[in-house]
Enzyme design. Structure first.
Site, PDB file in Angstrom:
ATOM      1  N   CYS A  93      -5.723  -1.417   9.383  1.00 41.45           N
ATOM      2  CA  CYS A  93      -6.001  -0.467   8.299  1.00 41.45           C
ATOM      3  C   CYS A  93      -6.943  -1.025   7.232  1.00 41.45           C
ATOM      4  CB  CYS A  93      -4.697  -0.033   7.627  1.00 41.45           C
ATOM      5  SG  CYS A  93      -3.413   0.480   8.761  1.00 41.45           S
ATOM      6  N   HIS A  96      -5.656   9.554   6.829  1.00 40.59           N
ATOM      7  CA  HIS A  96      -5.818   8.103   6.892  1.00 40.59           C
ATOM      8  C   HIS A  96      -6.559   7.703   8.174  1.00 40.59           C
ATOM      9  CE1 HIS A  96      -5.207   3.895   6.726  1.00 40.59           C
ATOM     10  NE2 HIS A  96      -3.933   3.829   7.096  1.00 40.59           N
ATOM     11  N   CYS A 116      -1.743  -1.541   2.521  1.00 41.70           N
ATOM     12  CA  CYS A 116      -0.985  -2.296   3.516  1.00 41.70           C
ATOM     13  C   CYS A 116      -1.794  -2.295   4.809  1.00 41.70           C
ATOM     14  CB  CYS A 116       0.399  -1.694   3.722  1.00 41.70           C
ATOM     15  SG  CYS A 116       0.418   0.022   4.277  1.00 41.70           S
TER      16      CYS A 116
END
Length: 396
Positions: free
Chosen positions: A58, A352, A382
């Protein structure tokens, strides 16, 4: 391409003036194995343009900025195009292990009899596809899905289902208001479908969302008592984001007007089972080593992987024991002013696209500082696998 071309067209220099292109991407498709190079060529940046892709789950889009920042800080480059991209709708469907072994055996069969023997072993279950996206969202060390790690964080810090749902509602309402007020103007480029359909804004935003509506959804990962649902989690979407990084010399040479300066960045790692707490570590470290505290940040962009995960980080910072034991502080780090946090919503409303999100939140923090006339922003997220990244910026 649809966000890169307008960005380059707005610049007072040619596309080939860059020193290099860095692009974050997680689920790289087989026919475009280095998407940074593909993007550079398709954007007309020239055959001599060096380009490479980075992958830290991510955090990939933020890593692209961080890597470019270091090239410029060390005096090697003056102008870098750094971005992030993800097409989760194109995640691969895979063959399972039994099917792979069948095709391997069939390929190695040299006689007609051997091929018949191989076909005799065919079972319908062999051809049930493995969903690559689900595989990618499952940690290979802990065998936990990302949603399950958010459940663990919610358990550790007593996040209730109602709190998570309320946070999700706030995200949608803030994003809907930001779209209405034009806060994404100049940041979000309209996209065109192959049939010519115009998409001016992200369409996953639900301005009619409410806690009552979200309460009707079943837990997605830990039934029946789990707190993480499809409604209080980030949406699975496609997306891309670019930023231009320039040295002081490049700013002067091309007459550029910078939006912000990168002050510092920091990456942390922790137990993958509680990967959602990554921002709680790296954010404090980057602020601490620059002499700042919780109240010195004017704009916080904390990527909304899950509502429970964001709330867990906030709760951790307020917890004296956590701050002393894990963060090495004398007392609690402090309470983040919610009016400064994800002011225009986040991934729960916008989606996302994992390779792009880290880039987007840095870009939006810059634009929000400029719009509000504030000085200091922090973008953090995160990272699957048990990591976290934070970038500290200041408006120019």
């Amino acid at each position: 391409m649809q966000c890169g071309r307008p960005l380059l067209l707005r610049q007072p220099f040619a596309p080939n003036a860059f020193n290099r292109v860095i692009l974050g991407c997680v689920n790289v498709v087989a026919n475009e194995m280095n998407p940074a190079r593909v993007a550079a060529l398709r954007l007309g940046m020239g055959e001599e343009m060096p380009a490479f892709s980075v992958q830290i789950n991510c955090g990939s889009g933020m890593q692209a900025i961080d890597t470019g920042f270091q090239y410029i800080r060390d005096g090697e480059d003056d102008l870098i195009l750094a971005g992030g991209t993800e097409a989760l709708s194109h995640s691969a469907l895979l063959y399972n292990k039994q099917a792979v072994e069948f095709f391997s055996g069939l390929n190695n069969a040299r006689t007609f009899g051997a091929k018949l023997k191989a076909f005799a072993g065919v079972r319908p279950s062999m051809f049930k596809p493995v969903i690559g996206l689900l595989q990618g969202l499952t940690d290979p060390i802990t065998d936990l899905g990302m949603g399950q790690t958010a459940e663990l964080v919610s358990h550790l810090f007593d996040i209730t289902r109602e709190e998570a749902d309320q946070y999700a509602v706030d995200s949608h309402l803030r994003t809907a208001n930001a779209q209405k007020q034009g806060h994404f103007a100049g940041e979000v480029e309209p996209a065109f479908g192959r049939d010519g359909t115009l998409y001016e804004l992200d369409d996953g935003v639900r301005p009619d969302s409410s806690v009552d509506k979200l309460a009707k959804l079943s837990p997605a990962f830990e039934r029946p008592w789990g707190k993480v649902t499809a409604g209080n989690s980030s949406q699975i979407t496609d997306g891309a984001s670019w930023v231009i990084l320039a040295s002081e010399d490049a700013v002067k040479k091309h007459g550029l007007t910078p939006k912000a300066v990168i002050v510092d960045s920091y990456w942390s790692a922790l137990d993958p089972e509680i990967m959602g707490l990554g921002p709680a570590l790296c954010s404090v470290e980057v602020l601490k080593r620059n002499g700042f505290g919780v109240n010195d940040v004017d704009v916080w962009e904390l990527n909304e992987a899950f509502a429970a995960q964001v709330l867990g980080c906030l709760r951790a910072w307020e917890d004296e024991k956590f701050s002393k034991t894990v963060l090495g502080l004398d007392g609690a780090f402090g309470k983040v002013d919610r009016t400064k946090l994800n002011i225009d919503g986040g991934a729960i409303a916008l989606g996302h696209p994992v390779g792009a999100s880290g880039n987007r939140i840095v870009l939006h923090a810059m634009n929000t500082l400029k719009r509000l006339g504030k000085k200091r922003g922090l973008a953090t997220q995160c990272v699957g696998g048990g990591q976290g990244g934070a970038m500290l910026i200041e408006a120019v």
